[in-house]
Design an enzyme around this catalytic site. Structure first.
Site, PDB file in Angstrom:
ATOM      1  N   SER A  46       0.898  -1.163  -0.044  1.00  0.00           N
ATOM      2  CA  SER A  46      -0.038  -0.025   0.122  1.00  0.00           C
ATOM      3  C   SER A  46       0.939   1.318  -0.016  1.00  0.00           C
ATOM      4  O   SER A  46       2.148   1.081   0.362  1.00  0.00           O
ATOM      5  CB  SER A  46      -0.925   0.049   1.209  1.00  0.00           C
ATOM      6  OG  SER A  46      -1.305   1.327   1.539  1.00  0.00           O
ATOM      7  N   TYR A  90      -1.997  -0.466  10.720  1.00  0.00           N
ATOM      8  CA  TYR A  90      -1.884  -0.738   9.247  1.00  0.00           C
ATOM      9  C   TYR A  90      -0.619  -0.355   8.673  1.00  0.00           C
ATOM     10  O   TYR A  90      -0.116  -1.096   8.047  1.00  0.00           O
ATOM     11  CB  TYR A  90      -3.149  -0.130   8.477  1.00  0.00           C
ATOM     12  CG  TYR A  90      -3.277  -0.392   7.071  1.00  0.00           C
ATOM     13  CD1 TYR A  90      -3.647  -1.686   6.710  1.00  0.00           C
ATOM     14  CD2 TYR A  90      -3.166   0.609   6.181  1.00  0.00           C
ATOM     15  CE1 TYR A  90      -3.954  -2.021   5.349  1.00  0.00           C
ATOM     16  CE2 TYR A  90      -3.288   0.466   4.651  1.00  0.00           C
ATOM     17  CZ  TYR A  90      -3.858  -1.050   4.355  1.00  0.00           C
ATOM     18  OH  TYR A  90      -3.920  -1.439   2.971  1.00  0.00           O
TER      19      TYR A  90
HETATM   20  N1  LIG Z   1      -8.782  -0.395  -1.076  1.00  0.00           N
HETATM   21  C1  LIG Z   1      -7.526   0.106  -1.004  1.00  0.00           C
HETATM   22  O1  LIG Z   1      -7.715   1.505  -1.221  1.00  0.00           O
HETATM   23  C2  LIG Z   1      -6.324  -0.426  -0.746  1.00  0.00           C
HETATM   24  C3  LIG Z   1      -5.080   0.368  -0.942  1.00  0.00           C
HETATM   25  C4  LIG Z   1      -3.806  -0.150  -0.721  1.00  0.00           C
HETATM   26  C5  LIG Z   1      -3.829  -1.434  -0.363  1.00  0.00           C
HETATM   27  N2  LIG Z   1      -4.923  -2.337  -0.204  1.00  0.00           N
HETATM   28  C6  LIG Z   1      -4.509  -3.824   0.242  1.00  0.00           C
HETATM   29  O2  LIG Z   1      -5.140  -4.399  -0.807  1.00  0.00           O
HETATM   30  C7  LIG Z   1      -5.658  -5.892  -0.222  1.00  0.00           C
HETATM   31  C8  LIG Z   1      -6.876  -6.282  -0.447  1.00  0.00           C
HETATM   32  O3  LIG Z   1      -7.852  -5.277   0.320  1.00  0.00           O
HETATM   33  P1  LIG Z   1      -9.115  -4.813  -0.488  1.00  0.00           P
HETATM   34  O4  LIG Z   1      -9.060  -3.148  -0.638  1.00  0.00           O
HETATM   35  O5  LIG Z   1      -9.640  -5.290  -1.781  1.00  0.00           O
HETATM   36  O6  LIG Z   1     -10.445  -4.962   0.631  1.00  0.00           O
HETATM   37  P2  LIG Z   1     -11.371  -6.090   1.166  1.00  0.00           P
HETATM   38  O7  LIG Z   1     -12.371  -5.803  -0.017  1.00  0.00           O
HETATM   39  O8  LIG Z   1     -11.823  -5.802   2.249  1.00  0.00           O
HETATM   40  O9  LIG Z   1     -10.677  -7.039   0.702  1.00  0.00           O
HETATM   41  C9  LIG Z   1      -9.854  -7.940   1.640  1.00  0.00           C
HETATM   42  C10 LIG Z   1      -9.822  -9.339   1.735  1.00  0.00           C
HETATM   43  O10 LIG Z   1      -8.989  -9.942   2.533  1.00  0.00           O
HETATM   44  C11 LIG Z   1      -9.313 -11.146   3.089  1.00  0.00           C
HETATM   45  N3  LIG Z   1      -9.058 -11.527   4.358  1.00  0.00           N
HETATM   46  C12 LIG Z   1      -9.081 -10.771   5.573  1.00  0.00           C
HETATM   47  N4  LIG Z   1      -8.421 -11.258   6.803  1.00  0.00           N
HETATM   48  C13 LIG Z   1      -8.233 -12.540   5.993  1.00  0.00           C
HETATM   49  C14 LIG Z   1      -7.619 -13.819   6.603  1.00  0.00           C
HETATM   50  N5  LIG Z   1      -7.167 -13.863   7.806  1.00  0.00           N
HETATM   51  N6  LIG Z   1      -7.418 -14.831   5.846  1.00  0.00           N
HETATM   52  C15 LIG Z   1      -7.702 -14.819   4.447  1.00  0.00           C
HETATM   53  N7  LIG Z   1      -8.551 -13.683   3.928  1.00  0.00           N
HETATM   54  C16 LIG Z   1      -8.507 -12.590   4.818  1.00  0.00           C
HETATM   55  C17 LIG Z   1     -10.933 -10.518   3.289  1.00  0.00           C
HETATM   56  O11 LIG Z   1     -11.866 -11.770   3.616  1.00  0.00           O
HETATM   57  P3  LIG Z   1     -13.076 -11.680   4.208  1.00  0.00           P
HETATM   58  O12 LIG Z   1     -14.291 -11.311   3.201  1.00  0.00           O
HETATM   59  O13 LIG Z   1     -13.426 -13.031   4.778  1.00  0.00           O
HETATM   60  O14 LIG Z   1     -13.127 -10.500   5.221  1.00  0.00           O
HETATM   61  C18 LIG Z   1     -11.031 -10.243   1.688  1.00  0.00           C
HETATM   62  O15 LIG Z   1     -11.337 -11.188   0.827  1.00  0.00           O
HETATM   63  C19 LIG Z   1      -5.233  -5.600   1.262  1.00  0.00           C
HETATM   64  O16 LIG Z   1      -4.050  -6.269   1.676  1.00  0.00           O
HETATM   65  C20 LIG Z   1      -5.087  -4.120   1.592  1.00  0.00           C
HETATM   66  O17 LIG Z   1      -4.465  -3.601   2.627  1.00  0.00           O
HETATM   67  C21 LIG Z   1      -5.985  -1.931  -0.582  1.00  0.00           C
END
Ligand SMILES: NC(=O)c1ccc[n+]([C@@H]2O[C@H](COP(=O)([O-])OP(=O)(O)OC[C@H]3O[C@@H](n4cnc5c(N)ncnc54)[C@H](OP(=O)(O)O)[C@@H]3O)[C@@H](O)[C@H]2O)c1
Length: 286
Positions: free
Chosen positions: A145, A158
């Site tokens: 990120s 985070y």
């Molecule tokens: N969106 C942004 O702006 C952004 C920016 C920078 C980086 N990121 C990174 O992108 C990645 C994906 O996030 P996202 O934005 O797509 O959010 P999201 O829609 O909340 O997706 C997160 C995913 O991770 C899963 N997860 C959480 N804890 C877990 C565990 N213990 N074991 C397996 N799966 C788990 C969640 O599963 P559940 O459905 O079971 O909760 C969900 O499928 C993350 O690493 C986040 O830090 C996001």
């Protein structure tokens, strides 16, 4: 060993929503066989629907994996390896965000943040490494990120977890270089996924905070970012493009907030940068 339909194979963590779900479908469209792992396969509905719409439902298999259940990670990975016959791409995507001021966040919450975002990622990586080393090829893609490069107040857990991912990935890249395994970091800014509603809004309530006014300002900012954040498509396009790159860079910052923030951090003295960040936040108070 037979390979699954002769196509490249991708293993993704956290595929039930957001980047993980969208990347599973996009990689399947790009020709991969995808093992889309998630901690609760009952929440695969949206992935299934998106895969059907894209006509790639036969190329995606849902696998149950909670990345914090480290004693099951190796057996899940071994099973996928045996059934799919090869591994071309690991996308370490599973993650969430604990928000709150350092003083406010309970130690168990700091640990919970690291269990998923850092130790979970390390466990899944370690489980796949012997297979990639044996093949002498493959790619490990860690979804970091902008928070892995720059800190922001009230996001300590985070930010710290993503900085840990960055350091880990630099080491891993150096270690895997002689084995032909490519290691990369994807560093998105703010994108519209479920992350904004899940952790950041709920971890610390303003009334329970030692800094109630600042906490309320940050919560409002996070809510607004969540509502106005960019379409994740550009992150997904980058994931697919980098996955197919024979000679990728280490870092891929994405989004104008991310690229400008990183540039400012490189160019400005830290004291000036911290003044700008604080000024921005106090502007939003009023
Ligand atoms: N969106 C942004 O702006 C952004 C920016 C920078 C980086 N990121 C990174 O992108 C990645 C994906 O996030 P996202 O934005 O797509 O959010 P999201 O829609 O909340 O997706 C997160 C995913 O991770 C899963 N997860 C959480 N804890 C877990 C565990 N213990 N074991 C397996 N799966 C788990 C969640 O599963 P559940 O459905 O079971 O909760 C969900 O499928 C993350 O690493 C986040 O830090 C996001």
């Amino acid at each position: 060993m037979e390979t699954k339909n002769g196509r490249p194979v991708a293993f993704i963590t956290g595929a039930s929503s957001g980047f993980g779900m969208l990347a599973s479908v996009a990689l399947a469209k790009a020709g991969y066989e995808v093992a889309a792992s998630m901690r609760d396969p009952a929440s695969q509905g949206r992935l299934r629907e998106a895969a059907m719409q894209a006509g790639v439902q036969d190329r995606i298999e849902v696998v149950r994996l909670d990345v914090t259940e480290t004693d099951t990670v190796e057996s899940v990975v071994k099973d996928v390896w045996q059934r799919f016959g090869r591994i071309d791409l690991l996308v370490n995507n599973a993650g969430f965000a604990v928000g709150g001021f350092v003083e406010d966040v309970a130690l168990e919450e700091w640990r919970r943040q690291f269990e998923t975002n850092f130790f979970g990622l390390v466990a899944v990586t370690k489980a796949w490494m012997p297979y990639m080393r044996q093949q002498r090829k493959g790619m490990i893609m860690n979804i970091s990120s902008i928070s892995g490069r720059i800190a922001f107040p009230a996001m300590g857990p985070y930010v710290a977890s993503k900085h840990a991912v960055e350091g880990f990935t630099e080491t891993l890249r150096l270690e895997m270089l002689p084995y032909g395994v490519r290691v990369v970091l994807i560093e998105p800014g703010s994108y519209k996924t479920e992350i904004w509603g899940k952790g950041l809004q709920s971890t610390v309530h303003a009334e329970a905070s030692a800094y109630p006014e600042s906490m309320e300002t940050i919560r409002r900012m996070v809510r607004r970012i969540g509502e106005t954040a960019a379409d994740p498509k550009e992150v997904i396009d980058t994931i697919v493009r980098v996955a197919q790159s024979p000679s990728p860079k280490l870092r891929y910052p994405i989004g104008k907030g991310a690229t400008s923030g990183i540039l400012l951090k490189q160019l400005l003295p830290w004291k000036l940068l911290e003044r700008i960040i604080h000024k921005n936040i106090s502007k939003k108070k009023g």
